[in-house]
Design an enzyme around this catalytic site. Structure first.
Site: not given
Length: 492
Positions: A317-319
């Site tokens: 989700w972060h990247g």
């Protein structure tokens, strides 16, 4: 608009003055227009996409409200994940396919398709998914009006990087949109702490470590390792500072928002760390992925697998890069390992009374976090591999040792013509004195979050303390600030 920028200062000053000047009954409508204007400043074209996403989700919210079936909630979740996946991960998936198949078409996707990432898509996607699932789980609550739902998603103080709000966090505020002196004082403290964390701690540390992460093959082992420690200080100060400013701006408008950090580096276990770091995301992953997967109710092996899955998804989700997947998997393994040793083998990994052991364990958790920071901060997977490889091989004399010999001594001596020292040595991280004063600041802000009741005792002096600290903060920002960049979490 960055919270620490002149355009936002002008924007919020106008919003704040008009907001409290207009009748209470229309304040939420004015806030909705402000949120749309805030988003439009980033991209007018993507504002239409944003508006469309909210509209579709409100229609689906009503459908779930009056027909709470698994089909409709599943359809809503899937639709939002497809929207997120298209804009945020299409290049990553094409890269994975290119790596697996070596097919030229997948390598050319970034050149063939140009996609702009909508502002805050990761955060508002999680909010609307939570709204849909919560409505499905309890459809007895009063229906949310369309304007209230739009404001819930487009509330600009938390739009960019959270905290990730749920309907139960947000809607009770709509009945309390009146001036409140205590909220104004608290907002002022949060704004000052957020600015100091961002401008005086995170930005200088960013300048120190950026060259190391940009070219890890050129730095020695110590610099490569200590860069992780420095990044831990930076990312906490940057993200916690952003959260403080977001909560401050919301408080100035009369809205209470959930805390996102509670002294995470004082944690004595990974499990405790993720209850104190990015709290709203951790609880979101727990409530909407971990529990539906079965949590800890389906046996030991399934529990360990669920922990690894949710942390890996949290990393993804972060990247959209292998580095974030490695970061999430790393923490999933740590959390599963802790649970195995504590619950299965009965080992007491978390000291309770011995203060020395508590400090030692907190330092161990901090080092584990710093190691994961090397993955999180790496520019790409290749740099990440070079970084970890260099920690174990880039000793200060290792390059020079390769040239020691009768035929090479002249080459080592000749390098002195270009300056002091040998050119056949790895570079060393600069400005390490920053670690000292930023560490002091880190401990200070952690103490405020860890024992807030200790600092509440000075709140009786708010009347003169707020303006005095405000003047000191402005002076420090004016004299000590350096060139900084965007908030780290703006890109997520």
């Amino acid at each position: 608009m960055l919270f620490n920028s002149i355009p936002f200062l002008i924007f919020f000053s106008i919003v704040y003055l008009l907001y409290w000047a207009i009748p209470k009954e229309i304040r939420k409508y004015f806030l909705l227009l402000s949120g749309i204007g805030f988003y439009a400043y980033f991209s007018l074209a993507l504002t239409f996409h944003f508006f469309t996403v909210i509209s579709i989700n409100y229609i689906l919210y009503r459908k779930i409200k009056f027909s709470p079936t698994k089909f409709w909630v599943g359809f809503t979740v899937a639709l939002n994940l497809i929207n997120l996946g298209f804009f945020k991960y299409i290049y990553f998936f094409s890269k994975v396919l290119a790596d697996l198949t070596n097919y030229p078409f997948f390598k050319q996707v970034p050149d063939l398709i140009h996609i702009a990432l909508p502002l805050a898509i990761s955060f508002y996607t999680f909010q609307v998914i939570a709204a849909a699932v919560d409505t499905y789980r309890d459809s007895t609550k009063p229906i949310v009006k369309v304007e209230d739902y739009f404001l819930f998603v487009a509330f600009f103080p938390v739009l960019i990087a959270g905290p990730i709000m749920r309907m139960s966090d947000f809607f009770p505020n709509l009945d309390k949109l009146t001036p409140n002196k205590e909220k104004m004082y608290r907002a002022s403290y949060l704004l000052m702490s957020g600015l100091v964390k961002k401008v005086l701690v995170a930005d200088p540390m960013s300048l120190t470590i950026s060259p190391v992460f940009g070219s890890p093959a050129e730095y020695d082992s110590f610099s490569l390792f200590i860069a992780g420690v420095c990044y831990s200080i930076q990312v906490y100060s940057d993200f916690s500072g952003l959260t403080d400013m977001a909560r401050s701006i919301a408080l100035y408008l009369g809205f209470e928002t959930p805390e996102n950090f509670k002294a995470p580096f004082f944690s004595t276990s990974g499990r405790e760390l993720w209850k104190r770091w990015h709290i709203t995301l951790s609880f979101w992953l727990r409530d909407y992925i971990y529990f539906p997967l079965g949590g800890s109710r389906k046996g030991e092996l399934r529990t360990y697998l669920n922990l690894i899955v949710i942390m890996t998804l949290g990393g993804f989700w972060h990247g959209a890069d292998y580095t974030f997947i490695c970061w999430g998997f790393y923490w999933g393994v740590i959390l599963a390992g802790e649970r195995y040793f504590e619950d299965n083998l009965g080992w007491k990994l978390t000291p309770q009374k011995n203060k020395f052991l508590i400090v030692v364990k907190a330092l161990i958790v901090f080092v584990l976090f710093s190691i994961s920071g090397l993955m999180f901060r790496s520019n790409n997977a290749s740099n990440m591999v070079d970084h970890f490889h260099g920690i174990f091989t880039h000793f200060s004399q290792s390059l020079e040792a390769m040239f020691v010999g009768d035929s090479n001594e002249w080459l080592l001596s000749a390098t002195s013509l270009f300056g002091t020292g040998s050119s056949f040595r790895f570079q060393h991280i600069e400005n390490l004195e920053r670690i000292f004063y930023t560490s002091i600041a880190l401990l200070f802000f952690h103490h405020i979050q860890y024992v807030p009741e200790f600092w509440d005792r000075i709140r009786k002096h708010d009347l003169w303390l707020v303006p005095v600290l405000g003047i000191i903060t402005v002076f420090l920002l004016a004299t000590l600030s350096q060139d900084g960049g965007e908030f780290i979490y703006y890109k997520f």
